[in-house]
Design an enzyme around this catalytic site. Structure first.
Site, PDB file in Angstrom:
ATOM      1  N   THR A   1      45.605  51.351  40.620  1.00 20.14           N
ATOM      2  CA  THR A   1      46.926  50.498  40.978  1.00 20.14           C
ATOM      3  C   THR A   1      48.016  51.384  40.280  1.00 20.14           C
ATOM      4  O   THR A   1      48.006  52.091  39.249  1.00 20.14           O
ATOM      5  CB  THR A   1      46.710  49.021  40.401  1.00 20.14           C
ATOM      6  OG1 THR A   1      46.368  48.967  38.963  1.00 20.14           O
ATOM      7  CG2 THR A   1      45.634  48.172  41.105  1.00 20.14           C
ATOM      8  N   ASP A   2      49.268  51.042  40.587  1.00 23.34           N
ATOM      9  CA  ASP A   2      50.393  51.440  40.008  1.00 23.34           C
ATOM     10  C   ASP A   2      50.970  50.456  38.955  1.00 23.34           C
ATOM     11  O   ASP A   2      50.402  49.386  38.566  1.00 23.34           O
ATOM     12  CB  ASP A   2      51.341  51.964  40.971  1.00 23.34           C
ATOM     13  CG  ASP A   2      51.910  50.849  41.614  1.00 23.34           C
ATOM     14  OD1 ASP A   2      51.768  49.521  41.431  1.00 23.34           O
ATOM     15  OD2 ASP A   2      52.593  51.030  42.906  1.00 23.34           O
ATOM     16  N   ALA A   3      52.210  50.786  38.452  1.00 19.11           N
ATOM     17  CA  ALA A   3      52.847  50.050  37.443  1.00 19.11           C
ATOM     18  C   ALA A   3      53.037  48.440  38.105  1.00 19.11           C
ATOM     19  O   ALA A   3      53.242  47.585  37.228  1.00 19.11           O
ATOM     20  CB  ALA A   3      54.092  50.651  36.948  1.00 19.11           C
TER      21      ALA A   3
END
Length: 132
Positions: free
Chosen positions: A10-12
């Protein structure tokens, strides 16, 4: 092929980072061939590797942490030295297509010189009926 989304995917913003889907597609292609009795490693040992030469990707919806995903792969075209596949990343819970792509691979020998697809690969690709 099913797998779970982990934090590292996942990203931020807490959703699967777009580039991770390319890795998911790669795993899906390897498992697609494995289920048809072929090993990418054994093909490479025999002097046949398959770099991607073209890819189109459509991002339709987001996956998030802990989603159970499935990669579906189907054969579109088989040429003398290339083959094209359609791949989809689907959320297993509801069957929703999240990402869809078309990928074309070329068969090369050491030194990146094009070569014909191995006969066992052609047979496996042409005998498929549907996603895998």
């Amino acid at each position: 092929m099913e797998f779970r989304v982990y934090y590292e995917d996942t990203d931020a913003g807490g959703i699967v980072y777009h580039a991770r889907y390319l890795g998911f597609f790669e795993r899906g292609r390897c498992e697609f061939l494995r289920r048809r009795g072929l090993s990418v490693r054994e093909l490479a040992d025999e002097g046949a590797v398959f770099p991607v030469v073209r890819m189109e990707v459509d991002f339709r919806a987001s996956a998030v942490l802990d989603d159970l995903l499935r990669v579906e792969t189907e054969v579109l075209e088989v040429g003398k030295a290339t083959f094209s596949l359609r791949q989809r990343v689907v959320r297993a819970e509801d069957g929703k297509t999240l990402v869809e792509g078309r990928v074309t691979l070329v068969c090369v020998r050491p030194g990146m010189k094009p070569r014909r697809l191995p006969e066992q690969l052609i047979g496996a690709l042409r005998s498929t009926n549907g996603a895998g």
